[in-house]
Scaffold this active site. Structure first.
Site, mmCIF file in Angstrom:
data_model
loop_
_atom_site.group_PDB
_atom_site.id
_atom_site.type_symbol
_atom_site.label_atom_id
_atom_site.label_comp_id
_atom_site.label_asym_id
_atom_site.label_seq_id
_atom_site.Cartn_x
_atom_site.Cartn_y
_atom_site.Cartn_z
ATOM 1 N N CYS A 86 73.381 7.916 15.656
ATOM 2 C CA CYS A 86 72.528 8.423 14.580
ATOM 3 C C CYS A 86 73.304 9.237 13.552
ATOM 4 C CB CYS A 86 71.418 9.279 15.166
ATOM 5 S SG CYS A 86 70.636 8.569 16.617
ATOM 6 N N CYS A 209 58.016 13.602 18.242
ATOM 7 C CA CYS A 209 58.984 12.502 18.198
ATOM 8 C C CYS A 209 58.997 11.834 16.826
ATOM 9 C CB CYS A 209 58.636 11.452 19.250
ATOM 10 S SG CYS A 209 58.364 12.100 20.916
ATOM 11 N N LYS A 331 61.286 13.615 11.362
ATOM 12 C CA LYS A 331 59.941 13.600 11.929
ATOM 13 C C LYS A 331 58.929 12.940 11.003
ATOM 14 C CE LYS A 331 56.540 14.097 14.463
ATOM 15 N NZ LYS A 331 55.970 13.020 13.693
ATOM 16 N N HIS A 335 63.485 7.715 10.496
ATOM 17 C CA HIS A 335 64.817 7.719 11.099
ATOM 18 C C HIS A 335 65.374 6.295 11.231
ATOM 19 C CE1 HIS A 335 68.269 8.800 13.314
ATOM 20 N NE2 HIS A 335 67.758 8.821 14.542
#
Length: 389
Positions: A86, A209, A331, A335
């Protein structure tokens, strides 16, 4: 050593785009980054390109960097694909910065992309899992939500962090993301909604998440001499830090922080000649709500164990002492793994230039971007400052 300047930056919308490809997403981000440059940009002047991607789904695993750069007409530039989970495009950004500082490039591109929404949930979990410790975590059935849930459990036990502290991260970032037209989940959620969402991995629930997203980001960097021809509003890369740590959580000396964040931040602060208190705002890697709370402590914004009271105080709100994740963060904004670090730089670029629209905060002169790979095996921290050195 020469200075590197951010002269253009853009990202696509983050979300689910079944009619887009990784090439078309990268092209959109690239063309918008070019359009954000004040002066006339010649793509033939690009010396180096660094492109971050995990390669989710296995699409074009080999030569995926050149596959997107040739698509946007960067045929003459040297292109390197960067994989650091990431933290891929945060690492690409640091590589581009180092190339300019070293004199190997006058103009460099740092970008990233990912397509994550065209697979089943099981396939997505597999591709996310490859960034964790393979033998003792992923193959034993541990998900990333499970890994961060262990961190949250430890933080709650050691420091008194509460369910409400975790949920305040989600509520804040969704409020910010509601003002970001690029956000994947661009809607507000109440603190009550965030506290009472369905469980994912105790103590983390759905609102703790981040989503998996499609998207791309591109940053254009230049030396001082080149930047003077390209921008009237220079953004200097004042500090560029990077550090690695144990890939597996079970190998770490602590469960309540990410040591690589502290190490990368110390590098970036030292290069910039600043302390954490000198940072005006930050984009931090909030893949899970506990990750943002730990980042406050690891980056030095508050003392160890004080992240819960720190967010409760309002310090990280848009009108607080150090606004965090004005973009909505992972959030709310989303992502897309390979694009995330570059997308953080885009938000810093816009805020420092006063171009962030409804989420603009006045008077910001120095911003920080914090990008984490996996559960902390790799971290980049960049400090950006408005103006010429």
């Amino acid at each position: 050593m020469r200075d590197a300047y951010l002269v253009g930056a853009a990202q696509t919308d983050y979300g689910a785009f079944p009619h887009e490809s990784y090439r078309s997403l990268f092209a959109t981000a690239f063309e918008d980054a070019v359009a954000s440059v004040d002066g006339e940009f010649d793509r033939a002047a690009v010396d180096e390109a660094y492109v971050g991607t995990l390669g989710v789904g296995g699409r074009q695993l080999g030569l995926s960097g050149p596959a997107v750069t040739e698509y946007v007409g960067l045929d003459g530039a040297s292109c390197t694909r960067v994989e650091n989970a990431c933290a891929a495009s945060g690492t690409a950004l640091r590589q581009a910065t180092l190339a300019i500082r070293a004199g190997a490039a006058d103009v460099a591109i740092a970008g990233g992309f990912e397509v994550m929404t065209d697979m089943s949930g099981d396939q997505t979990r597999y591709w996310l899992g490859v960034s964790g410790e393979t033998e003792w975590e992923r193959m034993a059935g541990t998900t990333f939500a499970g890994v961060y849930a262990q961190m949250a459990d430890a933080h709650m036990a050691d420091h008194g962090t509460t369910r409400e502290h975790l949920s305040r991260v989600a509520a804040k970032n969704h409020a910010n993301g509601a003002n970001n037209p690029h956000a994947h989940l661009g809607f507000e959620c109440s603190l009550d909604d965030a506290m009472n969402a369905p469980s994912v991995a105790e103590p983390l629930n759905l609102y703790d998440c981040c989503p998996t997203s499609d998207g791309a980001s591109v940053a254009i960097l230049a030396s001082r001499e080149a930047a003077e021809e390209l921008t009237d509003t220079p953004i200097r890369v004042a500090g560029a830090g990077q550090a690695s740590s144990r890939v597996g959580l079970f190998q770490r000396p602590t469960l309540t922080g990410i040591p690589a964040t502290t190490d990368a931040a110390e590098q970036a602060y030292d290069e910039a000649g600043i302390d954490p208190a000198d940072v005006d705002f930050a984009e931090v890697h909030d893949c899970f709500s506990i990750a943002e709370l730990m980042a406050y402590e690891d980056l030095g914004f508050c003392e160890k164990g004080e992240a819960g009271p720190f967010i409760e105080s309002g310090a990280t709100e848009p009108d607080g002492d150090i606004p965090v994740n004005l973009s909505g963060g992972l959030k709310s904004k989303g992502h897309p793994i390979g694009a995330t670090g570059g997308g953080q730089a885009v938000e810093v670029f816009k805020q420092l230039r006063g171009e962030a629209g409804d989420r603009q905060v006045a008077g910001l002169g120095r911003g920080l971007a914090h990008n984490v790979g996996g559960s902390g095996g790799a971290v980049t921290v960049h400090v950006f400052e408005e103006g010429w050195a």
